[in-house]
Scaffold this active site. Structure first.
Site: not given
Length: 674
Positions: A47-48
């Protein structure tokens, strides 16, 4: 329970059913190894939008989690906050057969076993995503290709770690299919974005780095000091030598002096002296010294202080400083490490600080504690350094307080203050640093959510005082503590009066059984200080007053509006004794004087606002509107009217039977005297 409830509410607000086949949902295989455990295989969510790497407590053994140095709070888009209290340091995650080192993993139950956050992606950038795989770059030299998962499961549940222990006979719980289960991830626009973090890993790391640069146990640390603070001390009569005869010391004191003199020489704050001046050094072992387990060396500079030119630069008024922090939500405080010792004395001034002890004759290279000029000298330097930050920082001698309306501003404000300390070489104590607090101690007060009260040690000092006092000095110390807490004690002047009468010069010291009983009653009625409200600039203020034959009392209140309901909150108390001549005034004049004295006490809050005066005296309301024509017999009233004209107020008369403030004052006083 409140924290669990809050966490559940946050999860309920943000949960959604996730389709794992969506190409924007990146799951990859990861593996963890811990001594005594079988290999732990996980499906990790990349999850950036999350700034931190987050793991469930059910996939990392309990012994590897440690308490965070301070709670990490993350804020999500709806304004809710999550507190993270546990971290795991220096963990290796095996991906595609390669070891990826993660400095810090944070514990939070997100519904996913392991979230790989943006800090990981930056550490192993460039990070590239394709439809079927992702690429991390190891050591910034070669790419590691990692296949995406089309189906992800969660294994971290109650009992999972027990089943993963080597030689464990516990059956492994069934994995949970994430694709058909509601999970508490934060979707687009609601995820843990870097902008929404209260303390992100990157920002907090910056604060820690800045703090490390300016903290030391040595106030003259050669790697950190800039030696920009300097001072000079002058004798009123330069031809006069100031000598005070040496003291006698016990064997234990000699041993303690030997240790402390060596420490001071090692720090280079003192040096051997050939000065014609001398003052005796001695050791004190009060409550503070007993708590830290070390006696404190003090030099008796009483004679030198009389002989030197003073410094009129005053520390700021404490009430003024408190008005600066009204309405602020978050605080950090810093304490200068042995603040006075960071100020270098010029060569001509050093002989004036000479002192004697069992080890010989020494003088200070820095400003020592005990010189009357020391607080003024240090305050001036600190004001010069931090004056530009007055909107969010105040300094009282060696105490620095940073205050802000919100977390985002506070991160910037703290960074600016620490950068200024680094720029000037102001050295702080890391042990005493308090960062990102909603409740903080400052100026001897406990400041918490818009209220304030004396710190607990004030009450401890009162309770520890003996019921039978030995002399006037001991009584002065006790009354001094009461005066320090006067804002929190209604009608203190009346309570003090019987004890204060024993301090008169022409009254021989005598302590009776009645005095002991009175002392016990005073202490019994001071078992706690109420937290008082810190009025906000927009809140309407009220003063209520009362007068008797010998005393006056006043109270400052604020009207707090909450969901359309007005609540009157107490902010301060004030009291005093009428002077001998004032005791002969008419009762109406005493009531007027009570109003004036109360306004003087609270003037910093009452200028230039419009406020309400509430009194049960019928004369005062007409008095402010009377037109005196210069009758010399009424000169006092004319002066009072002129003085009151500088303030903007309304007057509200209340019946004596409705004056709960006056009743309260009388009741409190009678409890002590009965």
């Amino acid at each position: 329970m409140d924290h669990l409830l809050q966490k559940t509410q946050i999860q309920n607000q943000t949960e959604q059913v996730m389709n794992i086949t969506n190409p924007n949902s990146i799951y990859i295989k990861g593996r963890l190894y811990f001594k005594g455990y079988k290999k732990i295989e996980l499906h990790c969510f990349v999850d950036t939008g999350a700034s931190l790497c987050i793991a469930s407590k059910f996939v990392i053994p309990e012994e590897h989690w440690i308490n965070a140095e301070r709670p990490i709070m993350v804020k999500i888009a709806d304004g809710s906050s999550i507190t993270i209290n546990k971290v795991c340091r220096d963990i290796d995650l095996i991906i595609a057969g390669e070891i990826f080192h993660i400095p810090t993993v944070y514990q939070q139950e997100s519904g996913i076993d392991f979230i790989i956050g943006n800090n990981f992606c930056q550490l192993y950038e460039p990070f590239i995503q394709f439809t079927d795989r992702v690429i991390f770059t190891k050591d910034r030299t070669y790419p590691v290709h990692i296949a995406k998962l089309t189906r992800a499961v969660r294994v971290g549940t109650e009992g999972f770690l027990e089943s993963m222990k080597k030689r464990s006979k516990t059956q492994q719980p069934e994995p949970v299919n994430i694709s058909t289960n509601k999970i508490a991830i934060l979707s687009e626009g609601r995820r843990l974005s870097e902008e929404k973090l209260f303390i992100t890993q990157q920002r907090m790391q910056k604060i820690e780095e800045l703090l490390e640069k300016v903290c030391s146990e040595n106030p003259l640390d050669p790697n950190k000091t800039k030696q920009w603070m300097k001072a000079s001390i002058k004798l009123s009569d330069p031809s006069k030598a100031i000598k005070v005869k040496p003291m006698k010391y016990s064997p234990m004191d000699r041993e303690e002096f030997d240790k402390q003199i060596k420490e001071l020489l090692d720090l280079k704050v003192i040096k051997p002296s050939k000065s014609p001046h001398m003052a005796p050094a001695f050791l004190v072992n009060n409550e503070a010294e007993k708590r830290r387990g070390k006696k404190r060396m003090v030099v008796n500079y009483k004679a030198m202080n009389k002989a030197t030119v003073g410094d009129a630069y005053n520390p700021p008024n404490k009430d003024e400083l408190l008005t600066l922090i009204r309405g602020k939500k978050i605080f950090s405080s810093f304490d200068c490490k042995s603040g006075f010792w960071q100020v270098l004395l010029d060569q001509e001034s050093r002989p004036l600080t000479a002192f004697t002890c069992p080890q010989g004759h020494y003088e200070w290279n820095v400003v020592p504690f005990g010189l009357k000029q020391a607080p003024s000298i240090f305050q001036r330097h600190m004001d010069e350094a931090f004056r530009v930050f007055r909107k969010f920082c105040c300094v009282y001698v060696d105490d620095i307080l940073v205050f802000s309306n919100n977390e985002e501003d506070h991160l910037l404000h703290v960074a600016m203050i620490l950068q200024k300390c680094n720029q000037h070489g102001i050295i702080l104590s890391k042990k005493k640093a308090q960062l990102f607090k909603k409740k903080i101690n400052f100026l001897g007060l406990e400041i918490d959510e818009g209220t304030h009260k004396p710190q607990g040690h004030i009450l401890e000092h009162i309770n520890k005082f003996p019921d039978t006092l030995e002399d006037k000095k001991q009584l002065q110390r006790f009354l001094g503590i009461l005066t320090y807490a006067s804002d929190y004690i209604p009608k203190l002047a009346q309570i003090r009066k019987p004890l204060q009468a024993k301090l008169k010069e022409n009254v021989p010291w005598k302590w009776t059984k009645e005095d002991t009983l009175y002392m016990q009653k005073v202490k019994k009625n001071l078992q706690g200080f109420p937290p008082l409200h810190h009025p906000l600039p927009e809140e309407k203020l009220i003063i209520e007053t009362d007068a008797s034959d010998d005393y006056w009392g006043g109270m400052l209140k604020a009207i707090k509006i909450n969901e359309g309901t007005n609540t009157e909150l107490i902010c301060r108390y004030a009291s005093g004794s009428f002077k001998a001549a004032e005791k002969n005034y008419h009762s109406n004049d005493k009531e007027t004087l009570a109003v004036i004295n109360t306004i003087k006490k609270f003037s910093i809050y009452l200028t230039p606002v419009h406020f309400l005066i509430r009194t049960d005296n019928t004369h005062f309301k007409s008095f402010v509107n009377l037109n005196y024509k210069g009758d010399s017999k009424l000169g006092r009233n004319i002066r009072w009217q002129a003085w009151l004209s500088h303030y903007s107020f309304d007057v509200e008369h209340i019946k004596g039977t409705d004056n709960h403030f006056a009743d309260f004052l009388s009741r409190e006083f009678n409890r002590v005297n009965s």
